[in-house]
Write a protein that holds these residues in place. Structure first.
Motif, mmCIF file in Angstrom:
data_model
loop_
_atom_site.group_PDB
_atom_site.id
_atom_site.type_symbol
_atom_site.label_atom_id
_atom_site.label_comp_id
_atom_site.label_asym_id
_atom_site.label_seq_id
_atom_site.Cartn_x
_atom_site.Cartn_y
_atom_site.Cartn_z
ATOM 1 N N ILE A 193 0.862 -1.184 0.000
ATOM 2 C CA ILE A 193 0.000 0.000 0.000
ATOM 3 C C ILE A 193 0.894 1.228 0.000
ATOM 4 C CG2 ILE A 193 -1.764 1.292 1.246
ATOM 5 C CD1 ILE A 193 -2.764 -1.358 2.366
ATOM 6 N N GLY A 194 0.713 2.087 -0.979
ATOM 7 C CA GLY A 194 1.586 3.235 -1.143
ATOM 8 C C GLY A 194 1.347 4.328 -0.115
ATOM 9 N N THR A 195 2.339 5.177 0.030
ATOM 10 C CA THR A 195 2.278 6.312 0.954
ATOM 11 C C THR A 195 1.055 7.183 0.667
ATOM 12 O OG1 THR A 195 4.650 6.397 1.379
ATOM 13 C CG2 THR A 195 3.453 8.483 1.533
ATOM 14 N N GLY A 196 0.406 7.628 1.743
ATOM 15 C CA GLY A 196 -0.711 8.552 1.626
ATOM 16 C C GLY A 196 -2.030 7.942 1.213
ATOM 17 N N ALA A 197 -2.071 6.618 1.024
ATOM 18 C CA ALA A 197 -3.305 5.965 0.570
ATOM 19 C C ALA A 197 -4.331 5.878 1.698
ATOM 20 C CB ALA A 197 -2.996 4.569 0.036
ATOM 21 N N ILE A 198 -5.574 5.656 1.316
ATOM 22 C CA ILE A 198 -6.674 5.425 2.261
ATOM 23 C C ILE A 198 -7.338 4.106 1.898
ATOM 24 C CG2 ILE A 198 -8.920 6.210 3.090
ATOM 25 C CD1 ILE A 198 -8.050 9.067 2.493
ATOM 26 N N ILE A 199 -7.532 3.251 2.896
ATOM 27 C CA ILE A 199 -8.234 1.987 2.707
ATOM 28 C C ILE A 199 -9.557 2.081 3.468
ATOM 29 C CG2 ILE A 199 -8.164 -0.508 2.974
ATOM 30 C CD1 ILE A 199 -6.023 0.687 1.073
ATOM 31 N N GLY A 200 -10.664 1.921 2.764
ATOM 32 C CA GLY A 200 -11.973 2.099 3.370
ATOM 33 C C GLY A 200 -12.300 1.026 4.395
ATOM 34 N N ALA A 201 -13.210 1.356 5.294
ATOM 35 C CA ALA A 201 -13.650 0.416 6.317
ATOM 36 C C ALA A 201 -14.206 -0.845 5.675
ATOM 37 C CB ALA A 201 -14.715 1.061 7.206
ATOM 38 N N GLY A 202 -13.824 -1.996 6.214
ATOM 39 C CA GLY A 202 -14.334 -3.264 5.740
ATOM 40 C C GLY A 202 -13.748 -3.754 4.432
ATOM 41 N N ALA A 203 -12.809 -3.030 3.861
ATOM 42 C CA ALA A 203 -12.217 -3.441 2.589
ATOM 43 C C ALA A 203 -11.355 -4.684 2.767
ATOM 44 C CB ALA A 203 -11.380 -2.301 2.017
ATOM 45 N N VAL A 204 -11.275 -5.469 1.712
ATOM 46 C CA VAL A 204 -10.367 -6.608 1.658
ATOM 47 C C VAL A 204 -9.387 -6.336 0.523
ATOM 48 C CG1 VAL A 204 -10.112 -9.087 1.334
ATOM 49 C CG2 VAL A 204 -12.101 -8.191 2.560
ATOM 50 N N VAL A 205 -8.148 -6.026 0.891
ATOM 51 C CA VAL A 205 -7.162 -5.582 -0.096
ATOM 52 C C VAL A 205 -6.353 -6.778 -0.577
ATOM 53 C CG1 VAL A 205 -5.307 -3.957 -0.587
ATOM 54 C CG2 VAL A 205 -7.062 -3.365 1.100
ATOM 55 N N THR A 206 -6.540 -7.125 -1.834
ATOM 56 C CA THR A 206 -5.862 -8.275 -2.422
ATOM 57 C C THR A 206 -4.796 -7.878 -3.436
ATOM 58 O OG1 THR A 206 -7.524 -8.474 -4.172
ATOM 59 C CG2 THR A 206 -7.914 -9.698 -2.130
ATOM 60 N N LYS A 207 -4.812 -6.598 -3.856
ATOM 61 C CA LYS A 207 -3.842 -6.107 -4.830
ATOM 62 C C LYS A 207 -3.213 -4.815 -4.332
ATOM 63 C CE LYS A 207 -6.245 -8.094 -8.828
ATOM 64 N NZ LYS A 207 -6.872 -7.795 -10.146
ATOM 65 N N ASP A 208 -2.053 -4.477 -4.878
ATOM 66 C CA ASP A 208 -1.339 -3.273 -4.461
ATOM 67 C C ASP A 208 -2.194 -2.025 -4.686
ATOM 68 O OD1 ASP A 208 0.718 -5.012 -3.979
ATOM 69 O OD2 ASP A 208 2.003 -4.306 -5.612
ATOM 70 N N VAL A 209 -2.004 -1.047 -3.808
ATOM 71 C CA VAL A 209 -2.706 0.234 -3.901
ATOM 72 C C VAL A 209 -1.661 1.340 -4.093
ATOM 73 C CG1 VAL A 209 -4.220 1.873 -2.710
ATOM 74 C CG2 VAL A 209 -4.580 -0.596 -2.429
ATOM 75 N N PRO A 210 -1.791 2.171 -5.137
ATOM 76 C CA PRO A 210 -0.797 3.216 -5.390
ATOM 77 C C PRO A 210 -0.813 4.305 -4.318
ATOM 78 C CG PRO A 210 -2.140 2.776 -7.346
ATOM 79 C CD PRO A 210 -2.819 2.105 -6.184
ATOM 80 N N PRO A 211 0.252 5.091 -4.247
ATOM 81 C CA PRO A 211 0.299 6.208 -3.295
ATOM 82 C C PRO A 211 -0.861 7.182 -3.509
ATOM 83 C CG PRO A 211 2.481 5.792 -4.194
ATOM 84 C CD PRO A 211 1.520 4.951 -4.981
ATOM 85 N N TYR A 212 -1.377 7.709 -2.420
ATOM 86 C CA TYR A 212 -2.419 8.735 -2.407
ATOM 87 C C TYR A 212 -3.703 8.312 -3.134
ATOM 88 C CZ TYR A 212 0.990 11.662 -0.196
ATOM 89 O OH TYR A 212 1.912 12.144 0.699
ATOM 90 N N MET A 213 -3.949 7.006 -3.171
ATOM 91 C CA MET A 213 -5.172 6.485 -3.774
ATOM 92 C C MET A 213 -6.143 6.050 -2.673
ATOM 93 S SD MET A 213 -6.917 5.824 -6.461
ATOM 94 C CE MET A 213 -5.659 6.030 -7.753
ATOM 95 N N ILE A 214 -7.438 6.244 -2.906
ATOM 96 C CA ILE A 214 -8.489 5.766 -2.007
ATOM 97 C C ILE A 214 -9.031 4.469 -2.591
ATOM 98 C CG2 ILE A 214 -10.701 6.278 -0.930
ATOM 99 C CD1 ILE A 214 -10.052 9.264 -1.341
ATOM 100 N N ALA A 215 -8.998 3.405 -1.798
ATOM 101 C CA ALA A 215 -9.486 2.104 -2.257
ATOM 102 C C ALA A 215 -10.525 1.580 -1.280
ATOM 103 C CB ALA A 215 -8.333 1.114 -2.394
ATOM 104 N N VAL A 216 -11.621 1.064 -1.795
ATOM 105 C CA VAL A 216 -12.707 0.563 -0.947
ATOM 106 C C VAL A 216 -13.288 -0.710 -1.552
ATOM 107 C CG1 VAL A 216 -13.308 2.915 -0.209
ATOM 108 C CG2 VAL A 216 -14.512 1.883 -2.131
ATOM 109 N N GLY A 217 -14.035 -1.454 -0.730
ATOM 110 C CA GLY A 217 -14.806 -2.571 -1.241
ATOM 111 C C GLY A 217 -14.189 -3.931 -1.039
ATOM 112 N N VAL A 218 -14.917 -4.962 -1.499
ATOM 113 C CA VAL A 218 -14.499 -6.360 -1.398
ATOM 114 C C VAL A 218 -14.650 -7.002 -2.772
ATOM 115 C CG1 VAL A 218 -14.882 -8.557 -0.252
ATOM 116 C CG2 VAL A 218 -15.280 -6.439 1.006
ATOM 117 N N PRO A 219 -13.553 -7.305 -3.458
ATOM 118 C CA PRO A 219 -12.196 -6.909 -3.099
ATOM 119 C C PRO A 219 -12.011 -5.407 -3.301
ATOM 120 C CG PRO A 219 -12.185 -7.876 -5.270
ATOM 121 C CD PRO A 219 -13.591 -8.047 -4.735
#
Length: 213
Positions: free
Chosen positions: A128-154
């Motif tokens: 997970i890159g610097t500055g990113a946000i992972i939403g509540a309840g998310a299941v992170v299976t792949k890399d997340v770029p810096p300063y990106m907001i990622a949510v959901g399942v997956p």
């Protein structure tokens, strides 16, 4: 009010094993941290399980977050842990250390200033890159770029926090490496991205663009 210091604050109900905690860190109640590097100023809110991970500075980890959860050998006849926790069942004198080593070899890497929401799960091997946000309840299976907001399942990226040029400028500052004296002198700048960038990288007259939905 809890007053933090250079000595990590670990709740009495929590367990930290074979890990390094940086300065001004806090581990909330009922948490387990194993074989993890935990950067300065980062914290967990409580009820966290974190194993085989490298976590940067200034990370905010909400309650019930799980980082690098246990895996099961679904390729075997049975995926039950009788095949790898075999000592517990009186089936062998040794456990299956190769199986346990797989998760250790697929550590989770989290950059600086990452916010991980309540109940999120970060799967083995994810970065997970610097500055990113992972939403509540998310299941992170792949890399997340810096300063990106990622949510959901997956978890899927939904939008960046800033326009790409602004994110790159912030990354180049590496403000998370400020020493304590610099932080005390300049922490108010962290409240205003425009004044921060004007002083840090000379972007006077070029206002930061926060990406809105």
């Amino acid at each position: 009010m809890k007053i933090l210091s250079e000595k990590p604050m670990i709740h009495e109900t929590s367990k930290v094993q074979k890990s390094h905690l940086g300065s001004w860190t806090e581990i909330g109640p009922n948490s387990t941290i194993e074989e993890t590097l935990f950067g300065d100023y980062s914290y967990t809110a409580g009820d966290n399980l974190i194993m085989y991970a490298e976590i940067g500075k200034y990370c905010s980890i909400a309650s019930h977050v799980r980082i690098n959860p246990v895996n099961h050998p679904m390729w075997r006849v049975t995926q039950h842990h009788v095949t790898y926790r075999r000592v517990q069942y009186g089936l062998s004198d040794t456990d299956d250390h190769d199986f346990f080593g797989w998760r250790r070899d697929h550590k989770v890497t989290i950059g600086h200033d990452v916010w991980i929401g309540h109940g999120a799960i970060i799967m083995p091997g994810v970065t997970i890159g610097t500055g990113a946000i992972i939403g509540a309840g998310a299941v992170v299976t792949k890399d997340v770029p810096p300063y990106m907001i990622a949510v959901g399942v997956p978890a899927k990226p939904i939008k960046p926090r800033f326009a790409p040029d602004i994110a790159e400028k912030i990354l180049r500052t590496e403000w998370w490496n400020w020493d304590r004296q610099t932080l005390e002198e300049r922490f108010e700048e962290l409240n205003d991205i425009n004044s921060f960038l004007q002083k840090e990288v000379g972007t006077e007259g070029n206002h930061a663009r926060i990406v809105k939905s």
